[in-house]
Design an enzyme around this catalytic site. Structure first.
Site, PDB file in Angstrom:
ATOM      1  N   SER A   1       0.793  -1.243   0.000  1.00  8.74           N
ATOM      2  CA  SER A   1       0.000   0.000   0.000  1.00  8.74           C
ATOM      3  C   SER A   1       0.822   1.290   0.000  1.00  8.74           C
ATOM      4  O   SER A   1       0.258   2.366  -0.221  1.00  8.74           O
ATOM      5  CB  SER A   1      -0.943   0.028   1.202  1.00  8.74           C
ATOM      6  OG  SER A   1      -2.014  -0.833   0.958  1.00  8.74           O
TER       7      SER A   1
ATOM      8  N   LYS B   1       0.351   3.289  -2.992  1.00  6.68           N
ATOM      9  CA  LYS B   1      -0.849   4.120  -3.190  1.00  6.68           C
ATOM     10  C   LYS B   1      -0.490   5.614  -3.221  1.00  6.68           C
ATOM     11  O   LYS B   1      -1.198   6.409  -3.835  1.00  6.68           O
ATOM     12  CB  LYS B   1      -1.886   3.829  -2.098  1.00  6.68           C
ATOM     13  CG  LYS B   1      -2.473   2.401  -2.203  1.00  6.68           C
ATOM     14  CD  LYS B   1      -3.468   2.105  -1.091  1.00  6.68           C
ATOM     15  CE  LYS B   1      -4.305   0.865  -1.353  1.00  6.68           C
ATOM     16  NZ  LYS B   1      -3.878  -0.356  -0.750  1.00  6.68           N
TER      17      LYS B   1
ATOM     18  N   TYR C   1      -4.092  -2.804 -10.513  1.00  6.98           N
ATOM     19  CA  TYR C   1      -3.989  -2.531  -9.067  1.00  6.98           C
ATOM     20  C   TYR C   1      -3.019  -3.527  -8.396  1.00  6.98           C
ATOM     21  O   TYR C   1      -2.148  -3.142  -7.612  1.00  6.98           O
ATOM     22  CB  TYR C   1      -5.383  -2.594  -8.424  1.00  6.98           C
ATOM     23  CG  TYR C   1      -5.358  -2.530  -6.913  1.00  6.98           C
ATOM     24  CD1 TYR C   1      -5.202  -1.307  -6.246  1.00  6.98           C
ATOM     25  CD2 TYR C   1      -5.455  -3.688  -6.134  1.00  6.98           C
ATOM     26  CE1 TYR C   1      -5.152  -1.258  -4.859  1.00  6.98           C
ATOM     27  CE2 TYR C   1      -5.406  -3.647  -4.752  1.00  6.98           C
ATOM     28  CZ  TYR C   1      -5.252  -2.429  -4.121  1.00  6.98           C
ATOM     29  OH  TYR C   1      -5.186  -2.365  -2.748  1.00  6.98           O
TER      30      TYR C   1
ATOM     31  N   TYR D   1      -4.743   4.004   8.036  1.00  9.28           N
ATOM     32  CA  TYR D   1      -6.108   3.500   8.196  1.00  9.28           C
ATOM     33  C   TYR D   1      -6.653   3.856   9.579  1.00  9.28           C
ATOM     34  O   TYR D   1      -6.537   4.997   9.990  1.00  9.28           O
ATOM     35  CB  TYR D   1      -6.151   1.990   7.888  1.00  9.28           C
ATOM     36  CG  TYR D   1      -5.329   1.667   6.683  1.00  9.28           C
ATOM     37  CD1 TYR D   1      -5.756   2.084   5.425  1.00  9.28           C
ATOM     38  CD2 TYR D   1      -4.099   1.045   6.776  1.00  9.28           C
ATOM     39  CE1 TYR D   1      -4.994   1.847   4.300  1.00  9.28           C
ATOM     40  CE2 TYR D   1      -3.329   0.798   5.657  1.00  9.28           C
ATOM     41  CZ  TYR D   1      -3.779   1.206   4.431  1.00  9.28           C
ATOM     42  OH  TYR D   1      -3.020   0.984   3.324  1.00  9.28           O
TER      43      TYR D   1
ATOM     44  N   VAL E   1       1.231  -3.738   3.827  1.00 12.13           N
ATOM     45  CA  VAL E   1       1.186  -5.044   4.496  1.00 12.13           C
ATOM     46  C   VAL E   1       2.451  -5.868   4.275  1.00 12.13           C
ATOM     47  O   VAL E   1       2.601  -6.936   4.869  1.00 12.13           O
ATOM     48  CB  VAL E   1      -0.058  -5.903   4.126  1.00 12.13           C
ATOM     49  CG1 VAL E   1      -1.311  -5.431   4.804  1.00 12.13           C
ATOM     50  CG2 VAL E   1      -0.222  -6.034   2.634  1.00 12.13           C
TER      51      VAL E   1
HETATM   52  O1  DON Z   1      -4.994  -4.711  -1.664  1.00 12.02           O
HETATM   53  C1  DON Z   1      -4.432  -5.223  -0.704  1.00 12.02           C
HETATM   54  O2  DON Z   1      -5.069  -5.745   0.196  1.00 12.02           O
HETATM   55  C2  DON Z   1      -2.935  -5.206  -0.661  1.00 12.02           C
HETATM   56  N1  DON Z   1      -2.393  -5.298  -1.974  1.00 12.02           N
HETATM   57  C3  DON Z   1      -2.408  -3.931  -0.030  1.00 12.02           C
HETATM   58  C4  DON Z   1      -2.917  -3.704   1.370  1.00 12.02           C
HETATM   59  C5  DON Z   1      -1.999  -2.926   2.209  1.00 12.02           C
HETATM   60  O3  DON Z   1      -0.795  -2.868   2.003  1.00 12.02           O
HETATM   61  C6  DON Z   1      -2.577  -2.306   3.407  1.00 12.02           C
HETATM   62  N2  DON Z   1      -1.524  -1.751   4.224  1.00 12.02           N
HETATM   63  N3  DON Z   1      -1.281  -1.615   5.310  1.00 12.02           N
END
Ligand code: DON
Length: 336
Positions: free
Chosen positions: A95, A98, A220, A272, A290
């Protein structure tokens, strides 16, 4: 060196006596902050604490990682670079990407992007579906998955060769042609991407996705699969500490106002439902992923990246959060 600036203000009182007010302002000169010493000290402290985090299990390939990995790297706008531990090892930035997709979409479309998503913290998990129904398919912000999927759709509509153009944008900012997607990670996420598929289809039902949801999701997952080291990350993100301009050739990556606004969003939405906690304890704009990475920005000073794969219950790196809290406390470099 830390030095003090004393300010005196004379205030006439009604009884004819003049009161002299003295306010102390501590000024830290960038080059004087003893980052290296503090990083060494805090790194060792945090390395030795018990890691109460857990590896994420929902993207199988993310478990394929050295759970002991712990790296940190700082890059200052004065071009000082310093790193420790696993700071040269590449990991999945997830993320954190993003921020990069938002930067490119914002650069292309300007303020028009806010017709399709908001700038409010969600207070919910990154992959939550709950608010989308009551918000009529307008995601709260670009850093929750729903918002990043809308941003991906915007890029898909506006880039000639989306996958190639996006990676070229990232490589260009960092002057690093080696940065790349990981097809292994992207495929692994695609195979279990039921929640993101649900989000994308739900957004489409509100007509907030213009392209084919399958294509949006493929792009994505590619964006989320970007791999970088802490060193790559801190150097890449310096443009957000430098009013949107490249530290390498001083070109404007995004405008000064866009850079300020992206920092504001990182501060309020970057973690978040743990964004308040990060502002409270670390006090810098930042973004987590993540994959266990965190980037934090001190506008006009530095970008710092931390990586440790085990995550706390909110999905943010357990040791990464601890490190940054101690780092900004000891260097007194929170923005507040
Ligand atoms: O879309 C997802 O769930 C993962 N590719 C990215 C989520 C993420 O990194 C949330 N971060 N803390």
């Amino acid at each position: 060196m830390v030095y003090l600036e004393l300010k005196r203000k004379r205030t006439p009182l009604s009884n004819g006596i003049t009161r002299i007010l003295t306010s102390k302002k501590i000024q830290l000169k960038r080059s004087d902050l003893n980052f290296e010493e503090v990083i060494k000290k805090v790194y060792l402290e945090v390395k030795n604490i018990t890691d109460k985090g857990k590896l994420p299990t929902y993207i199988p390939e993310l478990a394929n990682v050295d759970i002991e990995a712990f790296g940190v790297h700082i890059s200052t706008i004065d071009q000082i670079n310093f790193g420790l531990g696993s700071c040269y090892d590449k990991f999945s930035i997830q993320s954190i990407s993003k921020v990069l997709s938002l930067s490119l979409a914002y650069k292309i479309l300007g303020e028009k992007i806010w017709e399709r998503l908001g700038v409010e913290p969600s207070g919910t998990a990154f992959n939550s579906l709950i608010q989308l129904e009551s918000d009529n398919g307008i995601p709260r912000n670009p850093f929750i998955n729903a918002g990043a999927i809308v941003i991906t759709d915007i890029l898909l509509s506006n880039l000639e060769n989306p996958k190639e153009d996006f990676i070229a944008f990232v490589r260009n900012i960092s002057n690093n042609p080696k940065i790349n997607y990981s097809s292994k990670i992207a495929e692994s996420e695609k195979a279990i991407g039921f929640r993101n598929t649900a989000l994308c289809n739900f957004l489409k039902s509100f007509e907030n996705i213009k392209n084919n949801p399958v294509d949006v999701l493929d792009f994505y997952f590619d964006i989320c699969s970007l791999e970088m080291s802490c060193k790559d990350l801190s150097q890449l993100f310096l443009f957000l500490a430098n009013n949107g301009s490249s530290i390498i050739d001083t070109s404007q990556v995004i405008s000064k106002s866009q850079s300020k606004r992206i920092n504001a969003l990182m501060q309020t939405c970057g973690f978040y439902d743990e964004s308040g906690e990060f502002a409270f304890k670390v006090g810098l704009p930042g973004k987590s992923g993540v994959g266990g990475g965190i980037i934090a920005i001190h506008p006009n000073q530095y970008a710092i990246a931390v990586w440790s794969p085990k995550l706390n219950e909110k999905g943010n790196s357990y040791k990464g959060m601890k490190f940054l809290e101690e780092f900004t406390t000891k260097t007194q470099s929170s923005i507040f």
